[in-house]
Structure formats: structure tokens, C-alpha cells
Design a protein around this motif. Sequence first.
Motif, PDB file in Angstrom:
ATOM      1  N   THR B  27       0.885  -1.099  -0.031  1.00 17.44           N
ATOM      2  CA  THR B  27       0.056   0.075   0.057  1.00 17.44           C
ATOM      3  C   THR B  27       0.869   1.324   0.035  1.00 17.44           C
ATOM      4  O   THR B  27       1.871   1.292   0.879  1.00 17.44           O
ATOM      5  CB  THR B  27      -0.976   0.095   1.031  1.00 17.44           C
ATOM      6  N   ILE B  28       0.773   2.103  -1.032  1.00 13.47           N
ATOM      7  CA  ILE B  28       1.402   3.508  -0.886  1.00 13.47           C
ATOM      8  C   ILE B  28       0.297   4.600  -0.555  1.00 13.47           C
ATOM      9  O   ILE B  28      -0.709   4.559  -1.171  1.00 13.47           O
ATOM     10  CB  ILE B  28       1.850   3.778  -2.437  1.00 13.47           C
ATOM     11  N   THR B  29       0.869   5.055   0.528  1.00 16.01           N
ATOM     12  CA  THR B  29       0.022   6.285   0.882  1.00 16.01           C
ATOM     13  C   THR B  29       0.556   7.918   0.438  1.00 16.01           C
ATOM     14  O   THR B  29       1.569   7.976   1.116  1.00 16.01           O
ATOM     15  CB  THR B  29      -0.476   6.140   2.482  1.00 16.01           C
ATOM     16  N   TYR B  30      -0.077   8.157  -0.137  1.00 25.11           N
ATOM     17  CA  TYR B  30       0.491   9.683  -1.034  1.00 25.11           C
ATOM     18  C   TYR B  30      -0.287  10.812   0.050  1.00 25.11           C
ATOM     19  O   TYR B  30      -1.475  11.045  -0.301  1.00 25.11           O
ATOM     20  CB  TYR B  30       0.382   9.623  -2.356  1.00 25.11           C
ATOM     21  N   THR B  31       0.552  11.452   0.773  1.00 23.18           N
ATOM     22  CA  THR B  31      -0.076  12.225   1.396  1.00 23.18           C
ATOM     23  C   THR B  31       0.745  13.785   1.622  1.00 23.18           C
ATOM     24  O   THR B  31       1.752  13.713   1.792  1.00 23.18           O
ATOM     25  CB  THR B  31      -0.263  12.013   3.118  1.00 23.18           C
ATOM     26  N   VAL B  32      -0.438  14.825   1.541  1.00 24.96           N
ATOM     27  CA  VAL B  32       0.182  16.141   1.668  1.00 24.96           C
ATOM     28  C   VAL B  32      -0.702  16.677   2.724  1.00 24.96           C
ATOM     29  O   VAL B  32      -1.830  17.067   2.519  1.00 24.96           O
ATOM     30  CB  VAL B  32       0.257  17.047   0.460  1.00 24.96           C
ATOM     31  N   GLU B  33       0.009  17.088   3.956  1.00 22.13           N
ATOM     32  CA  GLU B  33      -0.809  17.563   5.041  1.00 22.13           C
ATOM     33  C   GLU B  33      -1.599  18.870   4.639  1.00 22.13           C
ATOM     34  O   GLU B  33      -1.154  19.635   4.147  1.00 22.13           O
ATOM     35  CB  GLU B  33       0.245  17.727   6.304  1.00 22.13           C
ATOM     36  N   ALA B  34      -2.890  18.796   5.296  1.00 22.31           N
ATOM     37  CA  ALA B  34      -3.716  20.025   5.136  1.00 22.31           C
ATOM     38  C   ALA B  34      -3.278  21.043   6.267  1.00 22.31           C
ATOM     39  O   ALA B  34      -3.522  20.597   7.291  1.00 22.31           O
ATOM     40  CB  ALA B  34      -4.962  19.435   4.924  1.00 22.31           C
ATOM     41  N   LEU B  35      -3.009  22.109   5.907  1.00 24.87           N
ATOM     42  CA  LEU B  35      -2.986  23.167   7.026  1.00 24.87           C
ATOM     43  C   LEU B  35      -4.156  24.264   6.746  1.00 24.87           C
ATOM     44  O   LEU B  35      -4.230  24.670   5.673  1.00 24.87           O
ATOM     45  CB  LEU B  35      -1.660  23.993   6.779  1.00 24.87           C
ATOM     46  N   GLU B  36      -4.940  24.410   7.868  1.00 20.14           N
ATOM     47  CA  GLU B  36      -6.089  25.309   7.782  1.00 20.14           C
ATOM     48  C   GLU B  36      -5.858  26.577   7.807  1.00 20.14           C
ATOM     49  O   GLU B  36      -4.878  27.319   8.604  1.00 20.14           O
ATOM     50  CB  GLU B  36      -7.084  24.707   9.098  1.00 20.14           C
ATOM     51  N   ASN B  37      -6.285  27.323   6.647  1.00 23.88           N
ATOM     52  CA  ASN B  37      -6.073  28.591   6.820  1.00 23.88           C
ATOM     53  C   ASN B  37      -7.609  29.588   6.812  1.00 23.88           C
ATOM     54  O   ASN B  37      -7.696  30.519   6.271  1.00 23.88           O
ATOM     55  CB  ASN B  37      -5.278  29.106   5.568  1.00 23.88           C
ATOM     56  N   ASN B  53       3.648  13.706   3.624  1.00 20.43           N
ATOM     57  CA  ASN B  53       3.928  12.734   4.745  1.00 20.43           C
ATOM     58  C   ASN B  53       3.492  11.216   4.012  1.00 20.43           C
ATOM     59  O   ASN B  53       2.444  10.772   4.466  1.00 20.43           O
ATOM     60  CB  ASN B  53       3.041  13.021   5.910  1.00 20.43           C
ATOM     61  N   ASN B  54       4.462  10.948   3.365  1.00 20.80           N
ATOM     62  CA  ASN B  54       4.032   9.623   2.571  1.00 20.80           C
ATOM     63  C   ASN B  54       4.641   8.167   3.109  1.00 20.80           C
ATOM     64  O   ASN B  54       5.311   8.426   4.240  1.00 20.80           O
ATOM     65  CB  ASN B  54       4.871   9.581   1.374  1.00 20.80           C
ATOM     66  N   SER B  55       3.893   7.214   2.806  1.00 26.15           N
ATOM     67  CA  SER B  55       4.381   5.985   3.607  1.00 26.15           C
ATOM     68  C   SER B  55       4.104   4.708   2.565  1.00 26.15           C
ATOM     69  O   SER B  55       3.100   4.846   1.745  1.00 26.15           O
ATOM     70  CB  SER B  55       3.482   5.739   4.853  1.00 26.15           C
ATOM     71  N   ILE B  56       4.726   3.832   2.788  1.00 20.33           N
ATOM     72  CA  ILE B  56       4.433   2.411   2.208  1.00 20.33           C
ATOM     73  C   ILE B  56       4.489   1.365   3.146  1.00 20.33           C
ATOM     74  O   ILE B  56       5.384   1.340   3.968  1.00 20.33           O
ATOM     75  CB  ILE B  56       5.498   2.473   1.051  1.00 20.33           C
ATOM     76  N   THR B  57       3.478   0.522   2.989  1.00 25.20           N
ATOM     77  CA  THR B  57       3.496  -0.611   3.848  1.00 25.20           C
ATOM     78  C   THR B  57       3.453  -1.855   2.951  1.00 25.20           C
ATOM     79  O   THR B  57       2.613  -1.642   2.008  1.00 25.20           O
ATOM     80  CB  THR B  57       2.141  -0.673   4.713  1.00 25.20           C
ATOM     81  N   VAL B  58       4.053  -2.744   3.396  1.00 22.23           N
ATOM     82  CA  VAL B  58       4.173  -4.150   2.818  1.00 22.23           C
ATOM     83  C   VAL B  58       4.259  -5.139   3.621  1.00 22.23           C
ATOM     84  O   VAL B  58       4.487  -5.336   4.880  1.00 22.23           O
ATOM     85  CB  VAL B  58       5.566  -4.140   1.798  1.00 22.23           C
TER      86      VAL B  58
END
Lengths: 54, 136
Positions: B27-37, B53-58
Motif C-alpha cells: 500500500t502506498i499512501t501519498y499524503t500532503v498534510e492539510a494546513l487550515e487557513n 507525509n508519505n508511507s508504504i506498507t508491505v
Amino acid sequence: MYIIVSPRIGTPGDKFEPADGINVQALIDGGLISTDKPKKSSKVKEEPVEEQPQ
Amino acid sequence: MSTSVYLSNPSVTINSVDLSNQCTAATITYTVEALENTAFGSTARTYTSGLANNSITVTLYQSYAAAETEVSVYNLVGTTTSIVIKPSSGAVSATNPSYTLATAYLESHTPINASLGELSTIDLTFTGGTLTKATS
């Protein structure tokens, strides 16, 4: 120079050129690659010819 | 409509080691953190992008044999490396993109994860790093 040991990396005996970010030390520690130099073909040195006294 | 069915041919390479035939899930999780404005005057919450803030789980079958899972993974704990995953083992293309998570950190590994009567498996999570997608 690194040499491939594990077929999971490539053809054993081939040169291994790590891409950016590859943890080479972990591969060496795991025995998956080696730092050995490729073996050179052995050269047979000819025996010197002794000059015969006349 | 075209869908992807993962049967047996995805490609998983960890630190240049092809562990595809020991892998059962990725599983690839492609994340860009959301900053509230959101500010006064707003009528709905709004966000802007923060840090990736990405991650890969195998999930891999555990094997202690030469050139198998354990020797490929054990020395990566506490370090960073690159993981490459493709939907299929074929050439990289628009329909078989390659995803590379570079400089990803492996925090932990379970060298022994055994249950009676079951094949031993390990779950690895690589976090952080930069995710790139290649189509050629």
C-alpha cells in the motif's frame, strides 16, 4: 566497486551501481552485494630463457 | 471501464532487492498534510498544503534463507532507503507507472512473527521521504 551476489538484485558477478538513496551498507551486511573486485584472468608468466654460455 | 486486478505480477523492490515473490500486499499512501487557513469572514473551512507525509506498507513472507527476506530487511531498521513499486513487472509506462519512495525511514521490523500452523509474515512500514511517479 560493488559486485552483485544475490540474484534478487541482478546477475551475480555483475557490477552493482547503487541508485541514489540506496542503503549500500545494508546490502553488504546482508551479503547481497560484495566489495570484491572482479577476478582478473590469470596471466602465465613465461619463464626467462637462460642464455647458454658459448 | 478498465480496472486493475492484482493477481501475482506486481513488482516490489526494497533497497534494490526484488522481493516481489515474497510479497502479498503493498500500500502506498501519498499524503500532503492539510494546513487550515480559515479566517474571519470565511463561510467554510479552507486548507492549504503543508508537508508531504508519505508511507508504504508491505506484507512479506518471512524467510531466513540466504538472499531472502530477513537479510534484505534486518539491516534497514533505523535507516532510510528507496522502495519501488509497480502494478505489473513489465516495462514502466503510462498504464504501468512506477512509484518510488526515496529516503523513506524504516522504524521497526519483527524478525519473529510466528503462529502455530501458519506461514510467518512480516509487515513493514516505510515512512517519510519523497514520492515520485514515473510513466516512462
